[in-house]
Enzyme design. Structure first.
Site, PDB file in Angstrom:
ATOM      1  N   ARG A  49      -1.791   5.501  12.405  1.00  0.00           N
ATOM      2  CA  ARG A  49      -0.506   5.094  11.816  1.00  0.00           C
ATOM      3  C   ARG A  49       0.596   6.048  12.243  1.00  0.00           C
ATOM      4  NH1 ARG A  49      -2.428   4.661   7.396  1.00  0.00           N
ATOM      5  NH2 ARG A  49      -2.831   2.481   7.861  1.00  0.00           N
ATOM      6  N   ASP A  91      -0.216  -3.519  10.513  1.00  0.00           N
ATOM      7  CA  ASP A  91      -1.583  -3.939  10.242  1.00  0.00           C
ATOM      8  C   ASP A  91      -2.512  -2.949  10.924  1.00  0.00           C
ATOM      9  OD1 ASP A  91      -3.181  -5.841   8.815  1.00  0.00           O
ATOM     10  OD2 ASP A  91      -3.995  -6.423  10.748  1.00  0.00           O
ATOM     11  N   ALA A  92      -3.524  -2.513  10.179  1.00  0.00           N
ATOM     12  CA  ALA A  92      -4.435  -1.507  10.724  1.00  0.00           C
ATOM     13  C   ALA A  92      -5.865  -1.952  10.491  1.00  0.00           C
ATOM     14  CB  ALA A  92      -4.182  -0.163  10.044  1.00  0.00           C
ATOM     15  N   GLU A 139      -2.382 -12.009   4.844  1.00  0.00           N
ATOM     16  CA  GLU A 139      -3.623 -11.591   5.500  1.00  0.00           C
ATOM     17  C   GLU A 139      -4.292 -12.806   6.131  1.00  0.00           C
ATOM     18  OE1 GLU A 139      -4.736  -8.610   6.100  1.00  0.00           O
ATOM     19  OE2 GLU A 139      -3.516  -7.386   4.758  1.00  0.00           O
ATOM     20  N   PHE A 182      -6.931   6.618   1.156  1.00  0.00           N
ATOM     21  CA  PHE A 182      -7.279   5.272   0.691  1.00  0.00           C
ATOM     22  C   PHE A 182      -8.296   4.641   1.650  1.00  0.00           C
ATOM     23  CE2 PHE A 182      -5.146   2.458   3.770  1.00  0.00           C
ATOM     24  CZ  PHE A 182      -4.344   3.379   4.433  1.00  0.00           C
ATOM     25  N   ASN A 240       0.825  -1.204   0.000  1.00  0.00           N
ATOM     26  CA  ASN A 240       0.000   0.000   0.000  1.00  0.00           C
ATOM     27  C   ASN A 240       0.872   1.273   0.000  1.00  0.00           C
ATOM     28  OD1 ASN A 240      -1.594   2.183   0.890  1.00  0.00           O
ATOM     29  ND2 ASN A 240      -3.037   0.808   1.895  1.00  0.00           N
ATOM     30  N   LYS A 241       0.896   1.960  -1.139  1.00  0.00           N
ATOM     31  CA  LYS A 241       1.770   3.139  -1.300  1.00  0.00           C
ATOM     32  C   LYS A 241       1.365   4.298  -0.386  1.00  0.00           C
ATOM     33  CE  LYS A 241       3.410   2.366  -5.991  1.00  0.00           C
ATOM     34  NZ  LYS A 241       2.563   1.385  -6.686  1.00  0.00           N
ATOM     35  N   LYS A 273      -3.447  14.529   7.797  1.00  0.00           N
ATOM     36  CA  LYS A 273      -3.885  13.217   8.309  1.00  0.00           C
ATOM     37  C   LYS A 273      -2.914  12.725   9.389  1.00  0.00           C
ATOM     38  CE  LYS A 273      -4.923   8.420   7.059  1.00  0.00           C
ATOM     39  NZ  LYS A 273      -4.994   7.380   6.029  1.00  0.00           N
TER      40      LYS A 273
HETATM   41  P1  ITT Z   1      -0.552  -4.009   3.605  1.00  0.00           P
HETATM   42  O1  ITT Z   1      -0.003  -4.422   2.266  1.00  0.00           O
HETATM   43  O2  ITT Z   1       0.436  -3.228   4.417  1.00  0.00           O
HETATM   44  O3  ITT Z   1      -1.160  -5.151   4.371  1.00  0.00           O
HETATM   45  P2  ITT Z   1      -3.299  -3.049   3.378  1.00  0.00           P
HETATM   46  O4  ITT Z   1      -3.842  -1.969   2.498  1.00  0.00           O
HETATM   47  O5  ITT Z   1      -3.788  -4.453   3.164  1.00  0.00           O
HETATM   48  O6  ITT Z   1      -1.727  -2.946   3.270  1.00  0.00           O
HETATM   49  P3  ITT Z   1      -4.045  -3.253   6.230  1.00  0.00           P
HETATM   50  O7  ITT Z   1      -4.213  -4.724   6.081  1.00  0.00           O
HETATM   51  O8  ITT Z   1      -3.161  -2.755   7.329  1.00  0.00           O
HETATM   52  O9  ITT Z   1      -3.556  -2.579   4.861  1.00  0.00           O
HETATM   53  O10 ITT Z   1      -5.417  -2.504   6.459  1.00  0.00           O
HETATM   54  C1  ITT Z   1      -6.660  -3.136   6.384  1.00  0.00           C
HETATM   55  C2  ITT Z   1      -7.689  -2.249   5.786  1.00  0.00           C
HETATM   56  O11 ITT Z   1      -8.055  -1.249   6.740  1.00  0.00           O
HETATM   57  C3  ITT Z   1      -7.256  -1.493   4.530  1.00  0.00           C
HETATM   58  O12 ITT Z   1      -7.566  -2.221   3.378  1.00  0.00           O
HETATM   59  C4  ITT Z   1      -8.088  -0.228   4.604  1.00  0.00           C
HETATM   60  O13 ITT Z   1      -9.322  -0.465   3.982  1.00  0.00           O
HETATM   61  C5  ITT Z   1      -8.315  -0.027   6.110  1.00  0.00           C
HETATM   62  N1  ITT Z   1      -7.397   0.996   6.620  1.00  0.00           N
HETATM   63  C6  ITT Z   1      -6.297   0.828   7.369  1.00  0.00           C
HETATM   64  N2  ITT Z   1      -5.699   1.999   7.643  1.00  0.00           N
HETATM   65  C7  ITT Z   1      -6.449   2.941   7.038  1.00  0.00           C
HETATM   66  C8  ITT Z   1      -6.359   4.336   6.923  1.00  0.00           C
HETATM   67  O14 ITT Z   1      -5.356   5.028   7.449  1.00  0.00           O
HETATM   68  N3  ITT Z   1      -7.302   4.964   6.240  1.00  0.00           N
HETATM   69  C9  ITT Z   1      -8.316   4.295   5.667  1.00  0.00           C
HETATM   70  N4  ITT Z   1      -8.476   2.980   5.699  1.00  0.00           N
HETATM   71  C10 ITT Z   1      -7.542   2.295   6.391  1.00  0.00           C
END
Ligand code: ITT
Length: 186
Positions: free
Chosen positions: A169, A65-66, A36, A140, A9-10, A163
């Site tokens: 994050r 992971d978020a 995942e 995103f 995720n860029k 943000k």
């Molecule tokens: P990785 O390759 O790092 O896993 P990812 O996009 O899959 O990137 P995560 O699994 O950490 O990221 O996040 C899970 C989802 O939670 C992600 O697809 C977003 O939809 C949402 N998310 C996480 N952080 C966010 C943010 O700062 N703003 C908006 N949505 C977020």
């Protein structure tokens, strides 16, 4: 110091880099997918991924992971946020919350760092509300529907610097940076 951030995720990479560069730490993006796994917690996902990926890379690595935790949905989607975003997206979440008055939600981030002598986790959280409709086109994921506490706009209406003043994050990466600068390097 150079750290490899394994993420696909860029946007995450850009947000994290801006925090780390304040502390003179360079992040390099290693574009690969974190596994995942369907775990019940963000910490479990991060630890599992670190254990799996570090032996292949053998350099200082960071993984994050978020997830979005919505109170009215018993804190769903939480660790299942990726899947929920890919399936029902922002629109589906708004639909689940139709006629729901309790809009309270939070984003949580778990950042995992590993090098030859440490494995460390750092957490960040931001409280806020789920908007009634999608607003903004920056960022995103669930950014268009999340309004952090103390702001009147969604994350998707903010540029990265703004943000980062609020985000889960930014808080987690700030803790990692401080730990590296003030403890790890001594
Ligand atoms: P990785 O390759 O790092 O896993 P990812 O996009 O899959 O990137 P995560 O699994 O950490 O990221 O996040 C899970 C989802 O939670 C992600 O697809 C977003 O939809 C949402 N998310 C996480 N952080 C966010 C943010 O700062 N703003 C908006 N949505 C977020």
């Amino acid at each position: 110091m150079k750290i490899y951030f394994i993420t696909g995720n860029k946007h995450k990479f850009l947000e994290a880099s801006k925090i780390m560069e304040k502390y003179g730490i360079e992040l390099r993006m290693l574009e690969a997918s974190k596994v995942e796994i369907q775990a019940r917690s963000l910490r479990e996902i991060v630890l599992y991924s670190l254990a799996l990926l570090y032996p292949k890379i053998n350099k200082p690595v960071v993984i994050e992971d978020a997830g979005l935790f919505i109170r009215a949905l018993n804190w769903f989607p939480g660790p299942y946020s990726s899947y929920v975003y890919e399936t029902i997206g922002c629109r589906g979440v708004l639909k689940l919350l139709e006629n729901v008055k309790d809009r309270y939600a939070k984003f949580r981030s778990v950042v995992g760092f590993i090098n030859f002598k440490h494995v460390k986790l750092f957490e960040g959280e931001v409280e806020g509300m789920i908007a009634y409709r999608e607003l903004g086109n920056k960022g995103f994921g669930f950014d268009p529907i999340f309004i952090p506490k103390g702001s009147s706009t969604t994350f998707a209406q903010m540029d990265v610097e703004e943000k980062n003043k609020y985000s889960h994050r930014a808080k987690a990466f700030e803790k990692l940076a401080k730990w590296i600068v003030y403890e790890e390097m001594e």
